[in-house]
Design a protein around this motif. Sequence first.
Motif, PDB file in Angstrom:
ATOM      1  N   ARG A  27       1.290   3.210 -12.168  1.00  0.00           N
ATOM      2  CA  ARG A  27       0.731   2.879 -10.856  1.00  0.00           C
ATOM      3  C   ARG A  27      -0.676   2.291 -10.980  1.00  0.00           C
ATOM      4  O   ARG A  27      -1.009   1.327 -10.282  1.00  0.00           O
ATOM      5  N   ALA A  28      -1.498   2.846 -11.861  1.00  0.00           N
ATOM      6  CA  ALA A  28      -2.871   2.352 -12.016  1.00  0.00           C
ATOM      7  C   ALA A  28      -2.891   0.906 -12.498  1.00  0.00           C
ATOM      8  O   ALA A  28      -3.697   0.088 -12.028  1.00  0.00           O
ATOM      9  N   ALA A  57       0.830  -1.211   0.000  1.00  0.00           N
ATOM     10  CA  ALA A  57       0.000   0.000   0.000  1.00  0.00           C
ATOM     11  C   ALA A  57       0.862   1.258   0.000  1.00  0.00           C
ATOM     12  O   ALA A  57       0.560   2.227  -0.708  1.00  0.00           O
ATOM     13  N   MET A  71      -2.579  -6.039  -8.801  1.00  0.00           N
ATOM     14  CA  MET A  71      -2.483  -6.512  -7.422  1.00  0.00           C
ATOM     15  C   MET A  71      -3.779  -7.170  -6.958  1.00  0.00           C
ATOM     16  O   MET A  71      -3.764  -8.058  -6.090  1.00  0.00           O
ATOM     17  N   LEU A 121       2.202   1.654  -3.548  1.00  0.00           N
ATOM     18  CA  LEU A 121       1.186   2.055  -4.520  1.00  0.00           C
ATOM     19  C   LEU A 121       0.591   3.416  -4.213  1.00  0.00           C
ATOM     20  O   LEU A 121      -0.168   3.962  -5.018  1.00  0.00           O
ATOM     21  N   ASN A 122       0.903   3.969  -3.047  1.00  0.00           N
ATOM     22  CA  ASN A 122       0.448   5.320  -2.721  1.00  0.00           C
ATOM     23  C   ASN A 122       1.370   6.391  -3.287  1.00  0.00           C
ATOM     24  O   ASN A 122       1.025   7.573  -3.277  1.00  0.00           O
ATOM     25  N   GLN A 181      -5.295   7.382   1.800  1.00  0.00           N
ATOM     26  CA  GLN A 181      -5.862   8.540   1.104  1.00  0.00           C
ATOM     27  C   GLN A 181      -6.366   9.592   2.082  1.00  0.00           C
ATOM     28  O   GLN A 181      -6.555  10.750   1.703  1.00  0.00           O
ATOM     29  N   LEU A 210      -4.409   1.030   1.596  1.00  0.00           N
ATOM     30  CA  LEU A 210      -4.309   2.058   0.562  1.00  0.00           C
ATOM     31  C   LEU A 210      -5.466   3.046   0.669  1.00  0.00           C
ATOM     32  O   LEU A 210      -5.279   4.265   0.498  1.00  0.00           O
ATOM     33  N   ARG A 270      -1.866  -1.331  -9.599  1.00  0.00           N
ATOM     34  CA  ARG A 270      -2.970  -1.479  -8.651  1.00  0.00           C
ATOM     35  C   ARG A 270      -3.979  -2.508  -9.153  1.00  0.00           C
ATOM     36  O   ARG A 270      -4.492  -3.330  -8.375  1.00  0.00           O
ATOM     37  N   PRO A 287      -3.486  -8.856  -0.940  1.00  0.00           N
ATOM     38  CA  PRO A 287      -4.104  -7.704  -1.602  1.00  0.00           C
ATOM     39  C   PRO A 287      -5.271  -7.096  -0.823  1.00  0.00           C
ATOM     40  O   PRO A 287      -5.516  -5.886  -0.922  1.00  0.00           O
ATOM     41  N   LEU A 342      -5.380  -3.199  -0.066  1.00  0.00           N
ATOM     42  CA  LEU A 342      -6.471  -2.327  -0.499  1.00  0.00           C
ATOM     43  C   LEU A 342      -7.039  -1.528   0.668  1.00  0.00           C
ATOM     44  O   LEU A 342      -7.335  -0.332   0.539  1.00  0.00           O
TER      45      LEU A 342
END
Length: 294
Positions: free
Chosen positions: A100-101, A90, A107, A93-94, A181, A177, A104, A170, A174
């Motif tokens: 990156r997309a 996480a 994953m 991927l942050n 945000q 992640l 994600r 994952p 998720l």
Amino acid sequence: MSGTWMTTRAWLLMLPLLMIMVAVIGWPLVDTVRLSFTDAQLVGTAGNYVGFDNYTKMLTSSNFTRTLSTTTWFAVISVAAEMVIGVLAALLLNQEFRGRAVLRGLMILPWALPTVVNATLWRLIYNPEYGALNAALTQLRIIDDYRSWLGEPGTALAALIVADCWKNFPLVALIALAALQAVPRDITAAALVDGAGPFNRFRFVILPYLAGPLMVALVLRTIEAFKVFDIIWVMTRGGPANSTRSLSILVYQEAFSFQRAGSGASLALIVTLLVTVLAVAYATLVKKTAGSAA
């Protein structure tokens, strides 16, 4: 409109759902409790009342003790690894980077795969004759000969833990992640200006925002790992020499393989009680975490 009528109408609206729940969940549970106090067989006889003999036999059995130990090790190690790998994934991927997309999306694939498919893939990877793991390790000269990773008691449980981690990390990633945000950018920027290193920024700035969501992930994954059945059944059937047998597999064997419905029901209720205790303990911990965060 009075509050009493509102309450009555709410119960009337929920009545069909409650009836379905009683029929689908309540009656089978009551019948399982009844069976657990008998010596009933799966086929042929309804059985006689034996009191707590089934519970005593199960709790004092060496099979139960060994299986409980195996299940606990599986749950603790796999969940701990999933939490660490999930948080690291996480954090990666942050960050802002090209592709990156896509990463994600990729994953999510292990978690999206059905468990049976995941277990079959890993069983092929571990195959002692043509498995990809043996081929890679021999070419890298880490091992000299092909090994039966799922056929040796010393390596079978570790192999299962790796497969389970690949499947479920994952989910943790998720959840983490999504929590990342919510971390204010100005706080992390201020910590960076104040000279805080990566570890201190994670510990004092990011981790407080992750604590609540990660506790939810910990609860979900621990309960699922403790009652694991499908991935172990597909890959090893609980072998070799019962070294990977989980509590759920023991319940299945007792009730269906040996056709002892009474003792199988008592063992199922013991497992249910253990999982319930875990759930209540974790729920209390989640409340304390949420309260301290507030």
